[in-house]
Design a protein around this motif. Sequence first.
Motif, mmCIF file in Angstrom:
data_model
loop_
_atom_site.group_PDB
_atom_site.id
_atom_site.type_symbol
_atom_site.label_atom_id
_atom_site.label_comp_id
_atom_site.label_asym_id
_atom_site.label_seq_id
_atom_site.Cartn_x
_atom_site.Cartn_y
_atom_site.Cartn_z
ATOM 1 N N VAL A 36 0.856 -1.192 0.000
ATOM 2 C CA VAL A 36 0.000 0.000 0.000
ATOM 3 C C VAL A 36 0.888 1.238 0.000
ATOM 4 O O VAL A 36 1.768 1.381 0.857
ATOM 5 N N THR A 56 1.051 5.626 -0.454
ATOM 6 C CA THR A 56 0.305 6.886 -0.388
ATOM 7 C C THR A 56 1.270 8.062 -0.428
ATOM 8 O O THR A 56 2.357 8.001 0.138
ATOM 9 N N CYS A 78 -1.959 9.916 5.403
ATOM 10 C CA CYS A 78 -2.237 9.359 4.079
ATOM 11 C C CYS A 78 -3.195 10.265 3.311
ATOM 12 O O CYS A 78 -3.841 11.148 3.884
ATOM 13 N N VAL A 135 1.202 -6.764 4.833
ATOM 14 C CA VAL A 135 1.059 -5.470 4.165
ATOM 15 C C VAL A 135 2.407 -4.757 4.183
ATOM 16 O O VAL A 135 2.957 -4.475 5.252
ATOM 17 N N LEU A 147 4.414 -1.286 3.311
ATOM 18 C CA LEU A 147 4.017 0.127 3.324
ATOM 19 C C LEU A 147 5.013 1.011 2.569
ATOM 20 O O LEU A 147 6.224 0.898 2.758
ATOM 21 N N ILE A 186 4.657 6.913 8.134
ATOM 22 C CA ILE A 186 4.510 5.459 7.998
ATOM 23 C C ILE A 186 4.243 4.831 9.365
ATOM 24 O O ILE A 186 3.291 4.071 9.526
ATOM 25 N N LEU A 236 0.243 5.042 9.128
ATOM 26 C CA LEU A 236 -0.103 3.849 8.345
ATOM 27 C C LEU A 236 -0.082 2.563 9.157
ATOM 28 O O LEU A 236 -1.000 1.743 9.045
ATOM 29 N N ARG A 237 0.953 2.344 9.948
ATOM 30 C CA ARG A 237 0.990 1.100 10.741
ATOM 31 C C ARG A 237 -0.218 0.970 11.678
ATOM 32 O O ARG A 237 -0.848 -0.083 11.720
ATOM 33 N N PHE A 288 -3.375 -0.015 9.656
ATOM 34 C CA PHE A 288 -3.465 -1.425 9.274
ATOM 35 C C PHE A 288 -3.493 -2.341 10.493
ATOM 36 O O PHE A 288 -4.016 -3.447 10.423
ATOM 37 N N THR A 304 2.095 -5.790 9.295
ATOM 38 C CA THR A 304 2.893 -4.958 8.402
ATOM 39 C C THR A 304 4.326 -5.443 8.388
ATOM 40 O O THR A 304 4.858 -5.898 9.400
ATOM 41 N N ALA A 352 9.789 -0.459 5.929
ATOM 42 C CA ALA A 352 8.886 0.226 5.008
ATOM 43 C C ALA A 352 9.752 1.132 4.141
ATOM 44 O O ALA A 352 10.954 1.257 4.383
ATOM 45 N N THR A 360 7.272 -8.763 1.648
ATOM 46 C CA THR A 360 5.820 -8.886 1.762
ATOM 47 C C THR A 360 5.392 -10.312 1.421
ATOM 48 O O THR A 360 4.560 -10.909 2.114
#
Length: 194
Positions: free
Chosen positions: A74, A76, A83, A111, A113, A126, A130-131, A134, A141, A145, A174
């Motif tokens: 993912v 962004t 994000c 996932v 990132l 991140i 983001l973490r 998710f 994750t 990243a 991943t």
Amino acid sequence: MTHVLGIVGSVSEESKTKAAVERALDGAAADAETSLLHLAEYDLETADGRGLENYTGDTADALQQVVDADAYVVGTPVYRGSCSGLLKNFLDMVPRGIWAADVAPFEDSAVGLVATGATDHHYLAIDQELRPLFGFFGAHTVGGAVYASDDDFDDYELATDDLKERLDTLGAATVDLSEAIAESDALSALGPQF
């Protein structure tokens, strides 16, 4: 074979975030099937709390791609330390296992990132944005990243070998994490081993 879906949360057709996610998918492609969901190419509805089955058209198609995938990369752009609104709106439509036990796309999934920003000042988005997002979905994750700033690109092309290598590693990691999760789940299903 693991299916890794790259989700690009950029609103721009030409996108540094898209280029980065595509490179991470290249890193995953040796051991997985990959596909790309660039949200800018879809006419997405606004999240309003309705169930997954109540979306139609582009929104239903995009959500089905998430449901069908095994693992995700993912990406962004970072706006105001978080994000994109496009990605957040889309994720607001994805069901969470606690409410939809039969459909929980990110739960127990790997996932990777990726985030991009104009300067290095946004790299903490991140881990701070983001973490946790998710984590809410019950996703795992990838430990590392990738954050990239404008200095890492030449227009919309990846410009540094370091960035390319980090994205390749993220894609491969991943897949590795997804396979480890699947193996752990298979062993757990066997019950206690004595």
